[in-house]
Design an enzyme around this catalytic site. Structure first.
Site, PDB file in Angstrom:
ATOM      1  N   HIS A   1       0.659  -1.282  -0.019  1.00 53.37           N
ATOM      2  CA  HIS A   1       0.094   0.170  -0.102  1.00 53.37           C
ATOM      3  C   HIS A   1       0.931   1.281  -0.069  1.00 53.37           C
ATOM      4  CE1 HIS A   1      -3.454   2.604   0.750  1.00 53.37           C
ATOM      5  NE2 HIS A   1      -2.568   3.273   1.659  1.00 53.37           N
TER       6      HIS A   1
ATOM      7  N   ASP B   1     -15.439   2.468   7.923  1.00 54.01           N
ATOM      8  CA  ASP B   1     -14.232   3.348   7.332  1.00 54.01           C
ATOM      9  C   ASP B   1     -14.764   4.371   6.169  1.00 54.01           C
ATOM     10  OD1 ASP B   1     -11.410   4.607   7.037  1.00 54.01           O
ATOM     11  OD2 ASP B   1     -11.595   3.672   4.995  1.00 54.01           O
TER      12      ASP B   1
ATOM     13  N   ARG C   1     -14.642  12.824   7.824  1.00 56.08           N
ATOM     14  CA  ARG C   1     -13.255  13.241   8.115  1.00 56.08           C
ATOM     15  C   ARG C   1     -12.982  14.431   7.029  1.00 56.08           C
ATOM     16  NH1 ARG C   1      -9.879   8.529   8.092  1.00 56.08           N
ATOM     17  NH2 ARG C   1      -8.011  10.197   8.369  1.00 56.08           N
TER      18      ARG C   1
ATOM     19  N   LYS D   1      -8.951  -1.558   6.133  1.00 57.67           N
ATOM     20  CA  LYS D   1      -9.147  -1.822   4.498  1.00 57.67           C
ATOM     21  C   LYS D   1      -8.182  -3.021   4.344  1.00 57.67           C
ATOM     22  CE  LYS D   1      -9.290   2.371   3.573  1.00 57.67           C
ATOM     23  NZ  LYS D   1      -9.465   3.925   3.192  1.00 57.67           N
TER      24      LYS D   1
HETATM   25  N1  URA Z   1      -6.164   6.672   2.972  1.00 63.43           N
HETATM   26  C1  URA Z   1      -7.104   6.177   3.409  1.00 63.43           C
HETATM   27  O1  URA Z   1      -7.525   5.039   3.028  1.00 63.43           O
HETATM   28  N2  URA Z   1      -7.678   6.548   4.666  1.00 63.43           N
HETATM   29  C2  URA Z   1      -7.052   7.752   5.374  1.00 63.43           C
HETATM   30  O2  URA Z   1      -7.410   8.138   6.276  1.00 63.43           O
HETATM   31  C3  URA Z   1      -5.976   8.502   4.565  1.00 63.43           C
HETATM   32  C4  URA Z   1      -5.438   8.116   3.361  1.00 63.43           C
END
Ligand code: URA
Length: 425
Positions: A82, A161, A168, A187
């Site tokens: 990632h 999320d 957010r 994730k």
């Molecule tokens: N990428 C994500 O998946 N979540 C975050 O909070 C910031 C970047």
């Protein structure tokens, strides 16, 4: 339990209990905790932080809000990478088939670009016919037959999320290390990979502008992965300048194919090979074929072609090209001392390579070709970069974003960051 008690606990600088974390994530996902309460809690977390226990339990609760994928039917270990995102960061494209060619399985759920950073799915969608949405069965099919799959995450993966990230985004609470770390890791763990290599970008074009902030994010994510039984390591890598020489969707596919063909820019090749070796080691496959050999002998290219075909794409089709180009000449003779990743990323976005809102389309052909990188000698008037756009009206705002983003001088004043800055395990 009441949302207000959870908010007040964190507001007053105390640790949240396991029960409070479990309850608030579950109730928020079900719609029983209001957005204004969750945004207040997110702000309290941003201001007061979280302990390792809290961030691990927070991640766990988000993970359990949805499905967890299972690759135990595969006959090889799984490994994933990632990246926290950057400009010209196309590494996933050559990396996934490369690691598969060396023997690991790569189940890669990727995202789209927003703002100045590109998204892997937008890049791959510039290949005619290629499809990002796969069912879990289709994903397993592609993974078993080719060794690698890159596709969009389904809505069942970490839904807490999905909801919290959107909140957010509009409440000034994205930049919290525990919230970023738990968002990414929930994730990645839900995706079911056995091992994970994190590429945490540092510099103007990255989320984390400084090495200490990037290190803190990397250490938090490595701790979460380890707590969840996923072998996780992180590299801090440079994003003070763009990666490679092409920025934009189809342009980055083109550069990735150059790398898979055994060529390509040295920074992209070096980082791809380094991350591939780390992924194989994390998957317990240190004795596997070396990634540099799999690039040289064409086996990574074979996996790429099979992977693109398995998702409906034509690896031989011509890629989209923008109708208009504009060269930017070097203002003087000397050394290119600076090429700012953020400036180049915003310019590519303005040219149409990125989107301003989630629902906007991207231009596949738009972007920037870089003819020089920091440290290169240039002659006055020689093209430094070429802008690509579907119409000429895009050029003015791209040029404005590039003002002050590059500099030609007698010698390098500030050394660029090393490509790989640090390894965290
Ligand atoms: N990428 C994500 O998946 N979540 C975050 O909070 C910031 C970047």
């Amino acid at each position: 339990m009441h949302a207000i008690d959870v908010i007040v606990t964190k507001r007053d600088g105390h640790e949240l209990s396991a029960e409070q974390i479990e309850w608030v994530i579950d109730a928020y996902t079900k719609g029983e905790v209001a957005d204004e309460q969750m945004s207040s809690l997110a702000m309290a977390i941003l201001l007061n932080g979280m302990s390792r226990r809290e961030v691990s339990q927070w991640t766990d609760a988000m993970l359990r809000s949805g499905d967890r994928m299972d690759w135990s039917a595969l006959d090889r270990p799984t490994a994933d990478k990632h990246s926290t995102g950057g400009v010209g960061d196309k590494i996933t494209l050559p990396l996934a088939p490369l690691v598969a060619a060396c023997g690991a399985a790569v189940p890669q759920l990727s995202g789209r670009g927003l703002g100045h950073t590109g998204g892997t799915l937008d890049k791959l969608e510039s290949i005619p016919g290629w499809r990002a949405s796969l069912s879990p069965e289709e994903m397993l099919g592609v993974l078993s037959s080719t060794g690698a799959v890159i596709c969009a995450a389904g809505t069942g993966l970490a839904p807490a999320d999905r909801k919290l990230y959107a909140l957010r985004d509009v409440t000034g609470t994205v930049e919290s290390i525990p919230l970023i770390a738990s968002s990414i890791m929930s994730k990645k763990i839900a995706e079911g990979t056995g091992s994970l290599v994190l590429d945490v970008k540092v510099g103007s074009g990255a989320f984390m502008k400084t090495v200490p902030r990037a290190r803190e994010l990397a250490e938090t994510m490595v701790a979460i992965g380890t707590d969840h039984g996923v072998r996780t390591i992180a590299l801090l890598t440079a994003m003070d300048r763009p990666l490679g020489r092409k920025v934009g969707n189809a342009l980055e596919v083109e550069e990735s194919v150059e790398v898979l063909a055994g060529g390509g820019p040295s920074d992209v090749v070096e980082l791809t090979v380094r991350l591939a070796r780390e992924m194989l080691a994390a998957a317990g496959m240190s004795g596997a074929k070396d990634p540099a050999d799999a690039l040289a002998d064409g086996s990574a290219m074979d996996v790429w072609r099979a992977m693109i075909r398995a998702q409906g794409g034509d690896p031989d089709a011509a890629l989209p090209r923008a109708a208009e180009t504009l060269d930017i000449p070097a203002p003087a003779s000397g050394v290119l001392t600076r090429l700012d990743a953020y400036g180049v990323g915003v310019a590519a976005w303005r040219l149409g390579a990125g989107r301003a809102r989630k629902e906007d389309p991207v231009s596949f052909g738009a972007g920037i070709t870089l003819h020089a990188k920091p440290g290169d000698t240039v002659r006055e008037g020689q093209p430094l970069m070429t802008l690509h756009a579907d119409d000429t009206s895009r050029f003015d705002s791209a040029l404005a974003s590039l003002e002050g983003a590059y500099e030609v001088a007698g010698e390098l004043v500030v050394e660029p960051l090393p490509l790989v800055i640090e390894r965290i395990s």
